[in-house]
Design a protein around this motif. Structure first.
Motif, PDB file in Angstrom:
ATOM      1  N   UNK A 256       0.833  -1.192   0.000  1.00 30.09           N
ATOM      2  CA  UNK A 256       0.000   0.000   0.000  1.00 30.09           C
ATOM      3  C   UNK A 256       0.870   1.245   0.000  1.00 30.09           C
ATOM      4  N   UNK A 257       0.258   2.386  -0.165  1.00 32.04           N
ATOM      5  CA  UNK A 257       0.941   3.672  -0.102  1.00 32.04           C
ATOM      6  C   UNK A 257       0.456   4.430   1.127  1.00 32.04           C
ATOM      7  N   UNK A 258       1.289   5.284   1.691  1.00 32.52           N
ATOM      8  CA  UNK A 258       0.854   6.044   2.860  1.00 32.52           C
ATOM      9  C   UNK A 258      -0.155   7.118   2.490  1.00 32.52           C
ATOM     10  N   UNK A 259      -0.868   7.587   3.477  1.00 32.50           N
ATOM     11  CA  UNK A 259      -1.727   8.761   3.295  1.00 32.50           C
ATOM     12  C   UNK A 259      -0.866  10.009   3.470  1.00 32.50           C
ATOM     13  N   UNK A 260      -1.302  11.110   2.892  1.00 30.05           N
ATOM     14  CA  UNK A 260      -0.538  12.353   3.009  1.00 30.05           C
ATOM     15  C   UNK A 260      -1.095  13.206   4.152  1.00 30.05           C
ATOM     16  N   UNK A 261      -0.183  13.838   4.864  1.00 28.88           N
ATOM     17  CA  UNK A 261      -0.536  14.778   5.922  1.00 28.88           C
ATOM     18  C   UNK A 261      -0.011  16.146   5.507  1.00 28.88           C
ATOM     19  N   UNK A 262      -0.915  17.031   5.151  1.00 30.20           N
ATOM     20  CA  UNK A 262      -0.515  18.344   4.650  1.00 30.20           C
ATOM     21  C   UNK A 262      -0.062  19.240   5.798  1.00 30.20           C
ATOM     22  N   UNK A 263       1.069  19.893   5.591  1.00 27.86           N
ATOM     23  CA  UNK A 263       1.623  20.812   6.581  1.00 27.86           C
ATOM     24  C   UNK A 263       1.531  22.233   6.013  1.00 27.86           C
ATOM     25  N   UNK A 264       0.610  23.019   6.558  1.00 27.31           N
ATOM     26  CA  UNK A 264       0.459  24.405   6.120  1.00 27.31           C
ATOM     27  C   UNK A 264       1.261  25.305   7.059  1.00 27.31           C
ATOM     28  N   UNK A 265       1.936  26.269   6.472  1.00 24.41           N
ATOM     29  CA  UNK A 265       2.808  27.150   7.258  1.00 24.41           C
ATOM     30  C   UNK A 265       2.507  28.601   6.910  1.00 24.41           C
ATOM     31  N   UNK A 266       2.427  29.432   7.946  1.00 25.49           N
ATOM     32  CA  UNK A 266       2.295  30.872   7.733  1.00 25.49           C
ATOM     33  C   UNK A 266       3.141  31.593   8.766  1.00 25.49           C
ATOM     34  N   UNK A 267       3.652  32.764   8.384  1.00 24.31           N
ATOM     35  CA  UNK A 267       4.475  33.553   9.310  1.00 24.31           C
ATOM     36  C   UNK A 267       4.618  34.963   8.772  1.00 24.31           C
ATOM     37  N   UNK A 268       4.911  35.868   9.668  1.00 24.46           N
ATOM     38  CA  UNK A 268       5.284  37.225   9.293  1.00 24.46           C
ATOM     39  C   UNK A 268       6.791  37.338   9.443  1.00 24.46           C
ATOM     40  N   UNK A 269       7.460  37.877   8.422  1.00 20.89           N
ATOM     41  CA  UNK A 269       8.917  37.928   8.459  1.00 20.89           C
ATOM     42  C   UNK A 269       9.413  39.356   8.247  1.00 20.89           C
ATOM     43  N   UNK A 270      10.549  39.627   8.848  1.00 26.14           N
ATOM     44  CA  UNK A 270      11.257  40.885   8.608  1.00 26.14           C
ATOM     45  C   UNK A 270      12.432  40.597   7.687  1.00 26.14           C
ATOM     46  N   UNK A 271      12.470  41.243   6.539  1.00 26.04           N
ATOM     47  CA  UNK A 271      13.539  41.025   5.567  1.00 26.04           C
ATOM     48  C   UNK A 271      14.772  41.825   5.961  1.00 26.04           C
ATOM     49  N   UNK A 272      15.943  41.286   5.627  1.00 23.95           N
ATOM     50  CA  UNK A 272      17.174  42.021   5.920  1.00 23.95           C
ATOM     51  C   UNK A 272      17.654  42.857   4.743  1.00 23.95           C
ATOM     52  N   UNK A 273      16.886  42.854   3.648  1.00 23.47           N
ATOM     53  CA  UNK A 273      17.210  43.693   2.504  1.00 23.47           C
ATOM     54  C   UNK A 273      18.049  43.031   1.429  1.00 23.47           C
ATOM     55  N   UNK A 274      18.496  41.793   1.648  1.00 23.55           N
ATOM     56  CA  UNK A 274      19.345  41.132   0.653  1.00 23.55           C
ATOM     57  C   UNK A 274      18.544  40.362  -0.386  1.00 23.55           C
ATOM     58  N   UNK A 275      17.282  40.050  -0.059  1.00 28.96           N
ATOM     59  CA  UNK A 275      16.459  39.287  -0.993  1.00 28.96           C
ATOM     60  C   UNK A 275      15.033  39.787  -0.968  1.00 28.96           C
ATOM     61  N   UNK A 323       4.511  32.539  13.717  1.00 26.92           N
ATOM     62  CA  UNK A 323       4.675  31.305  12.956  1.00 26.92           C
ATOM     63  C   UNK A 323       3.580  30.311  13.344  1.00 26.92           C
ATOM     64  N   UNK A 324       2.878  29.794  12.357  1.00 27.05           N
ATOM     65  CA  UNK A 324       1.794  28.835  12.595  1.00 27.05           C
ATOM     66  C   UNK A 324       2.011  27.599  11.720  1.00 27.05           C
ATOM     67  N   UNK A 325       1.845  26.423  12.318  1.00 27.77           N
ATOM     68  CA  UNK A 325       1.809  25.163  11.572  1.00 27.77           C
ATOM     69  C   UNK A 325       0.393  24.615  11.669  1.00 27.77           C
ATOM     70  N   UNK A 326      -0.262  24.520  10.523  1.00 27.46           N
ATOM     71  CA  UNK A 326      -1.664  24.091  10.506  1.00 27.46           C
ATOM     72  C   UNK A 326      -2.487  24.896  11.512  1.00 27.46           C
ATOM     73  N   UNK A 327      -2.238  26.199  11.506  1.00 26.72           N
ATOM     74  CA  UNK A 327      -2.958  27.171  12.337  1.00 26.72           C
ATOM     75  C   UNK A 327      -2.682  27.017  13.832  1.00 26.72           C
ATOM     76  N   UNK A 328      -1.601  26.320  14.187  1.00 26.01           N
ATOM     77  CA  UNK A 328      -1.271  26.154  15.594  1.00 26.01           C
ATOM     78  C   UNK A 328       0.198  26.435  15.852  1.00 26.01           C
ATOM     79  N   UNK A 329       0.583  26.360  17.118  1.00 24.33           N
ATOM     80  CA  UNK A 329       1.959  26.662  17.514  1.00 24.33           C
ATOM     81  C   UNK A 329       2.587  25.457  18.216  1.00 24.33           C
ATOM     82  N   UNK A 330       2.197  24.260  17.803  1.00 23.81           N
ATOM     83  CA  UNK A 330       2.739  23.039  18.396  1.00 23.81           C
ATOM     84  C   UNK A 330       3.233  22.115  17.291  1.00 23.81           C
TER      85      UNK A 330
END
Length: 351
Positions: A256-275, A323-330
């Protein structure tokens, strides 16, 4: 082993054996006579260092790795051709050839999901299996309207689903991993190591996890992923057939094949200006994907701290918040029948 045998060291040693009453300065006759010889000797020592690396399994590459593992009965998996579904508005001959972008396809069989009616040549919807004539993953890439190469008129053909994915030739890392699996694991008498070895022998299989006695005595479950460590259910039948040919009598095998577990990620970032934000997002997505692949069949959770570390180490990121993983912090738990895959990754810039 021969790191000290440099051009300079060899030349100095050779000149030291010449008596001091001879001019040994650069440009002298003896210097110019010995320098080319010293250079060639240093090249030979350099090659000898590399040749040693080419005869051991941990450092051999390409054809040399093939020769190392062949002593143990292991052969590099060849590239395979993709088989795709083609839909047409009327029947077409088996063996007819079609093109799309840089690929060509040959019709190899008629599928059962046809709605065409009447005599041959009548209109309707017909489905065929077509094999890509180019080996490797390129046969998986394109979809859309096909152009007939055999000058068949009044046919509209579309390349659609992947029936069997094409695979590239097995790379050195996967071949080396199979080699280590054989020589370092006690695979005998149909134990779990044996079943993993048999599964990995099938072209296209990248890893496997074995569940002995998963449904009682005499039962074995084999869970597989493809060479890109993704889910490909078309491999299940091939693995099952191969294991049935080589396994001991008495075991009931389920592939058989495994089932997929989707990992959604969101965050607010501060850029350092290089990219730019788009560049940071692309680099972070690639890093997350690589991390998730490394956890397949190994980890039982996706680490919130690890994702944060990957984000902070991404070039262009000065800091992050929310930073949130699947809307959580764990940590995200992964069941032993699941593999994690990257879902939507949303990074927003803050001033």
């Amino acid at each position: 082993m021969f790191e000290a045998m440099t051009y300079e060291a060899i030349l100095e040693e050779m000149l030291s054996r010449v008596t001091n009453d001879v001019d040994k300065r650069e440009g002298s006759i003896i210097y110019d006579a010995l320098a080319p010889c010293a250079y060639e000797l240093s090249q030979n020592y350099f090659n000898m260092d590399n040749f040693i690396d080419l005869v051991f399994g941990d450092t051999a590459v390409a054809e040399y790795l093939d020769r190392v593992v062949s002593d143990y009965g292991i052969v590099r998996k060849a590239a395979t051709k993709a088989v795709r579904k083609v839909t047409v508005n009327r029947e077409v001959p088996i063996g007819s050839r079609w093109g799309l972008e840089t690929t060509t396809y040959k019709i190899i069989s008629k599928l059962t999901d046809n709605t065409g009616e009447g005599a041959s040549g009548s209109t309707g919807t017909y489905s065929y299996a077509a094999e890509c004539e180019q080996t490797g993953e390129i046969g998986n890439h394109y979809s859309g309207t096909l152009v007939n190469i055999d000058n068949i008129n009044d046919v509209n053909a579309t390349l659609t689903d992947i029936i069997t994915a094409g695979e590239e030739e097995e790379n050195d890392d996967n071949l080396r991993s199979r080699f280590y699996t054989l020589v370092q694991s006690p695979s005998t008498s149909g134990n779990a190591f044996n079943y993993r070895k048999w599964a990995l022998e099938v072209p296209g299989v990248g890893d496997a996890k074995i569940y002995p006695l998963w449904n009682g005595n005499g039962t074995v479950k084999v869970m597989i992923v493809d060479s890109s460590l993704s889910i490909d259910t078309s491999l299940e039948a091939k693995v099952y057939e191969h294991i049935e040919e080589v396994r001991p009598i008495g075991a009931a095998v389920t592939v058989t094949s495994p089932a997929s577990k989707e990992i959604k990620i969101s965050a607010k970032i501060t850029l350092d200006g290089t990219k730019l934000l788009s560049e940071v997002s692309a680099d972070f997505t690639a890093a997350v994907t690589e991390y998730l692949k490394g956890t397949i069949f190994e980890a039982y959770s996706i680490s919130y701290a690890k994702i944060g570390s990957l984000l902070l180490s991404t070039r262009g990121v000065a800091d992050y918040t929310d930073l949130l993983l699947n809307n959580g912090v764990t940590n995200i738990p992964i069941q032993d029948t699941q593999i994690p895959i990257a879902g939507a990754i949303t990074l927003s810039g803050v001033n």
